[in-house]
Design a protein around this motif. Structure first.
Motif, PDB file in Angstrom:
ATOM      1  N   ALA A   1      60.999  20.547 -41.271  1.00 49.63           N
ATOM      2  CA  ALA A   1      59.606  20.978 -41.219  1.00 49.63           C
ATOM      3  C   ALA A   1      59.663  22.464 -40.395  1.00 49.63           C
ATOM      4  CB  ALA A   1      58.782  20.040 -40.503  1.00 49.63           C
ATOM      5  N   LEU A   2      60.195  23.044 -39.477  1.00 54.08           N
ATOM      6  CA  LEU A   2      60.311  24.147 -38.750  1.00 54.08           C
ATOM      7  C   LEU A   2      60.891  25.326 -39.695  1.00 54.08           C
ATOM      8  CD1 LEU A   2      62.122  23.099 -35.549  1.00 54.08           C
ATOM      9  CD2 LEU A   2      59.602  23.702 -35.857  1.00 54.08           C
ATOM     10  N   ASN A   3      61.773  24.543 -40.549  1.00 57.28           N
ATOM     11  CA  ASN A   3      62.164  25.915 -41.846  1.00 57.28           C
ATOM     12  C   ASN A   3      60.823  26.124 -42.644  1.00 57.28           C
ATOM     13  OD1 ASN A   3      64.356  26.055 -40.605  1.00 57.28           O
ATOM     14  ND2 ASN A   3      65.471  24.750 -41.859  1.00 57.28           N
ATOM     15  N   GLU A   4      60.197  25.000 -42.879  1.00 54.15           N
ATOM     16  CA  GLU A   4      59.129  24.992 -44.142  1.00 54.15           C
ATOM     17  C   GLU A   4      57.865  25.969 -43.422  1.00 54.15           C
ATOM     18  OE1 GLU A   4      56.230  21.844 -45.624  1.00 54.15           O
ATOM     19  OE2 GLU A   4      58.165  21.213 -45.739  1.00 54.15           O
ATOM     20  N   HIS A   5      57.667  25.959 -42.318  1.00 53.37           N
ATOM     21  CA  HIS A   5      56.823  26.828 -41.401  1.00 53.37           C
ATOM     22  C   HIS A   5      57.415  28.162 -40.842  1.00 53.37           C
ATOM     23  CE1 HIS A   5      53.582  23.903 -41.939  1.00 53.37           C
ATOM     24  NE2 HIS A   5      54.409  22.926 -41.948  1.00 53.37           N
ATOM     25  N   ASP A   6      58.601  28.420 -41.093  1.00 55.55           N
ATOM     26  CA  ASP A   6      59.327  29.616 -40.711  1.00 55.55           C
ATOM     27  C   ASP A   6      59.187  29.715 -39.115  1.00 55.55           C
ATOM     28  OD1 ASP A   6      60.329  30.943 -43.099  1.00 55.55           O
ATOM     29  OD2 ASP A   6      58.092  31.412 -43.568  1.00 55.55           O
ATOM     30  N   LEU A   7      59.327  28.738 -38.664  1.00 59.15           N
ATOM     31  CA  LEU A   7      59.622  28.732 -37.061  1.00 59.15           C
ATOM     32  C   LEU A   7      61.088  28.189 -36.677  1.00 59.15           C
ATOM     33  CD1 LEU A   7      56.028  26.821 -36.211  1.00 59.15           C
ATOM     34  CD2 LEU A   7      56.781  29.241 -35.895  1.00 59.15           C
ATOM     35  N   THR A   8      61.348  28.825 -35.305  1.00 59.78           N
ATOM     36  CA  THR A   8      62.663  28.285 -34.832  1.00 59.78           C
ATOM     37  C   THR A   8      62.384  27.303 -33.919  1.00 59.78           C
ATOM     38  OG1 THR A   8      62.421  29.829 -33.091  1.00 59.78           O
ATOM     39  CG2 THR A   8      63.616  30.765 -34.959  1.00 59.78           C
ATOM     40  N   GLU A   9      63.526  26.504 -33.445  1.00 59.24           N
ATOM     41  CA  GLU A   9      63.212  25.668 -32.696  1.00 59.24           C
ATOM     42  C   GLU A   9      62.572  26.022 -31.324  1.00 59.24           C
ATOM     43  OE1 GLU A   9      66.886  23.333 -31.852  1.00 59.24           O
ATOM     44  OE2 GLU A   9      67.384  23.648 -34.045  1.00 59.24           O
ATOM     45  N   GLN A  10      62.994  27.151 -30.689  1.00 56.77           N
ATOM     46  CA  GLN A  10      62.388  27.847 -29.421  1.00 56.77           C
ATOM     47  C   GLN A  10      60.938  28.112 -29.786  1.00 56.77           C
ATOM     48  OE1 GLN A  10      65.172  31.097 -28.839  1.00 56.77           O
ATOM     49  NE2 GLN A  10      66.179  30.115 -27.084  1.00 56.77           N
ATOM     50  N   GLN A  11      60.489  28.863 -30.861  1.00 54.35           N
ATOM     51  CA  GLN A  11      59.211  29.091 -31.029  1.00 54.35           C
ATOM     52  C   GLN A  11      58.131  27.865 -31.272  1.00 54.35           C
ATOM     53  OE1 GLN A  11      60.004  31.145 -34.785  1.00 54.35           O
ATOM     54  NE2 GLN A  11      59.543  33.265 -34.091  1.00 54.35           N
ATOM     55  N   TRP A  12      58.923  26.819 -31.812  1.00 51.33           N
ATOM     56  CA  TRP A  12      58.098  25.724 -31.847  1.00 51.33           C
ATOM     57  C   TRP A  12      57.805  24.958 -30.337  1.00 51.33           C
ATOM     58  CZ3 TRP A  12      54.475  23.012 -33.973  1.00 51.33           C
ATOM     59  CH2 TRP A  12      54.156  21.663 -33.854  1.00 51.33           C
ATOM     60  N   ARG A  13      58.840  24.984 -29.673  1.00 49.36           N
ATOM     61  CA  ARG A  13      58.703  24.793 -28.133  1.00 49.36           C
ATOM     62  C   ARG A  13      57.713  25.330 -27.610  1.00 49.36           C
ATOM     63  NH1 ARG A  13      64.755  24.391 -27.854  1.00 49.36           N
ATOM     64  NH2 ARG A  13      64.857  26.234 -26.367  1.00 49.36           N
ATOM     65  N   VAL A  14      57.822  26.683 -27.423  1.00 44.23           N
ATOM     66  CA  VAL A  14      56.550  27.300 -27.030  1.00 44.23           C
ATOM     67  C   VAL A  14      55.310  26.951 -27.451  1.00 44.23           C
ATOM     68  CG1 VAL A  14      55.565  29.657 -26.880  1.00 44.23           C
ATOM     69  CG2 VAL A  14      58.167  29.499 -26.469  1.00 44.23           C
ATOM     70  N   ILE A  15      55.082  26.989 -28.838  1.00 43.78           N
ATOM     71  CA  ILE A  15      53.898  26.474 -29.407  1.00 43.78           C
ATOM     72  C   ILE A  15      53.683  25.286 -28.723  1.00 43.78           C
ATOM     73  CG2 ILE A  15      52.730  25.748 -31.358  1.00 43.78           C
ATOM     74  CD1 ILE A  15      54.159  27.975 -32.812  1.00 43.78           C
ATOM     75  N   ARG A  16      54.316  24.188 -28.754  1.00 45.16           N
ATOM     76  CA  ARG A  16      54.047  22.801 -28.576  1.00 45.16           C
ATOM     77  C   ARG A  16      53.585  22.854 -26.896  1.00 45.16           C
ATOM     78  NH1 ARG A  16      56.796  17.274 -29.483  1.00 45.16           N
ATOM     79  NH2 ARG A  16      55.678  15.904 -28.047  1.00 45.16           N
ATOM     80  N   ILE A  17      54.542  23.674 -26.003  1.00 43.04           N
ATOM     81  CA  ILE A  17      54.045  23.593 -24.569  1.00 43.04           C
ATOM     82  C   ILE A  17      52.724  24.127 -24.369  1.00 43.04           C
ATOM     83  CG2 ILE A  17      54.709  24.649 -22.326  1.00 43.04           C
ATOM     84  CD1 ILE A  17      57.715  23.830 -23.375  1.00 43.04           C
ATOM     85  N   LEU A  18      52.355  25.463 -25.172  1.00 39.55           N
ATOM     86  CA  LEU A  18      51.012  26.125 -24.822  1.00 39.55           C
ATOM     87  C   LEU A  18      50.030  25.184 -25.269  1.00 39.55           C
ATOM     88  CD1 LEU A  18      52.145  29.868 -25.757  1.00 39.55           C
ATOM     89  CD2 LEU A  18      51.553  28.684 -23.657  1.00 39.55           C
ATOM     90  N   ARG A  19      50.143  24.727 -26.408  1.00 37.76           N
ATOM     91  CA  ARG A  19      49.194  23.538 -26.852  1.00 37.76           C
ATOM     92  C   ARG A  19      48.896  22.335 -25.883  1.00 37.76           C
ATOM     93  NH1 ARG A  19      45.386  22.443 -30.985  1.00 37.76           N
ATOM     94  NH2 ARG A  19      44.906  20.353 -30.841  1.00 37.76           N
ATOM     95  N   GLN A  20      49.864  21.808 -25.042  1.00 34.24           N
ATOM     96  CA  GLN A  20      49.715  20.890 -24.245  1.00 34.24           C
ATOM     97  C   GLN A  20      49.125  21.368 -22.881  1.00 34.24           C
ATOM     98  OE1 GLN A  20      53.887  19.065 -24.244  1.00 34.24           O
ATOM     99  NE2 GLN A  20      52.877  17.177 -24.424  1.00 34.24           N
ATOM    100  N   GLN A  21      49.659  22.422 -22.287  1.00 32.97           N
ATOM    101  CA  GLN A  21      49.607  23.067 -21.235  1.00 32.97           C
ATOM    102  C   GLN A  21      48.236  24.145 -21.076  1.00 32.97           C
ATOM    103  OE1 GLN A  21      51.587  22.320 -18.303  1.00 32.97           O
ATOM    104  NE2 GLN A  21      52.305  20.721 -19.641  1.00 32.97           N
ATOM    105  N   GLY A  22      47.966  24.965 -22.332  1.00 32.44           N
ATOM    106  CA  GLY A  22      46.966  25.900 -22.120  1.00 32.44           C
ATOM    107  C   GLY A  22      47.771  27.190 -21.717  1.00 32.44           C
ATOM    108  N   GLU A  23      47.233  28.113 -21.124  1.00 31.62           N
ATOM    109  CA  GLU A  23      47.590  29.499 -21.032  1.00 31.62           C
ATOM    110  C   GLU A  23      48.625  29.419 -19.839  1.00 31.62           C
ATOM    111  OE1 GLU A  23      45.206  32.110 -17.845  1.00 31.62           O
ATOM    112  OE2 GLU A  23      44.730  32.105 -19.973  1.00 31.62           O
ATOM    113  N   LEU A  24      49.942  30.038 -19.768  1.00 35.93           N
ATOM    114  CA  LEU A  24      50.854  29.951 -18.708  1.00 35.93           C
ATOM    115  C   LEU A  24      51.365  31.252 -18.527  1.00 35.93           C
ATOM    116  CD1 LEU A  24      52.844  26.663 -19.656  1.00 35.93           C
ATOM    117  CD2 LEU A  24      51.617  27.026 -17.948  1.00 35.93           C
ATOM    118  N   GLU A  25      52.006  31.291 -17.453  1.00 37.41           N
ATOM    119  CA  GLU A  25      52.849  32.555 -17.098  1.00 37.41           C
ATOM    120  C   GLU A  25      54.044  32.594 -17.835  1.00 37.41           C
ATOM    121  OE1 GLU A  25      52.971  34.876 -13.249  1.00 37.41           O
ATOM    122  OE2 GLU A  25      51.681  33.185 -12.378  1.00 37.41           O
ATOM    123  N   SER A  26      54.592  33.646 -18.215  1.00 43.19           N
ATOM    124  CA  SER A  26      55.713  33.748 -19.019  1.00 43.19           C
ATOM    125  C   SER A  26      57.085  32.960 -18.477  1.00 43.19           C
ATOM    126  CB  SER A  26      56.208  35.247 -19.575  1.00 43.19           C
ATOM    127  OG  SER A  26      56.272  35.841 -18.363  1.00 43.19           O
TER     128      SER A  26
END
Length: 140
Positions: free
Chosen positions: A26-51
């Protein structure tokens, strides 16, 4: 000669690889790496964060996080900005496109979780998540 005990860290990595096999297509299908997906998922859960908070939660080293965020920003999935009062503080949030990306992927990801749960069992899955949450809080 002493027999070495089973390796906790190796077993955790092997379990991670076994579970990620469900999600990588699924990640490959959407051209996302595992790290990119983790970032997207965390930001979706937490909202804005400091880097630096995002890097810690996503288990991504700060130098690698710079590249991950750069690619996500280039693709229009996140936006970064510096705090006006302190230019050293960098904040990150999902863009509307990033939110849509999460929504587009979430149904397929949920199906994969259900496949794992069907093989492993719901009760064992809850027990494992509880144990892993306890384990991640131990201190050296």
């Amino acid at each position: 000669m002493a027999i070495p005990r089973p390796s906790l860290t190796l077993t955790l990595l092997q379990a991670r690889e076994a579970t990620m096999a469900f999600f990588r297509p699924a990640l490959n299908e959407h051209d996302l790496t595992e790290q990119q997906w983790r970032v997207i998922r965390i930001l979706r859960q937490q909202g804005e964060l400091e880097s630096h908070q995002l890097a810690q939660q996503a288990c991504i080293l700060k130098p690698s996080m710079t590249g991950v965020l750069g690619r996500l920003e280039r693709d229009g999935l996140v936006r970064r900005w510096k705090a006006p009062q302190d230019q050293r503080r960098v904040f990150v949030a999902l863009t509307e496109k990033g939110q849509q990306s999460f929504v587009a992927m979430s149904e397929g990801m949920e199906r994969n979780y259900l496949k794992i749960q069907q093989q492993f069992g719901e009760e064992k899955m809850q027990q494992l998540l509880g144990l892993l949450n306890e384990l991640k809080n131990i201190k050296p």
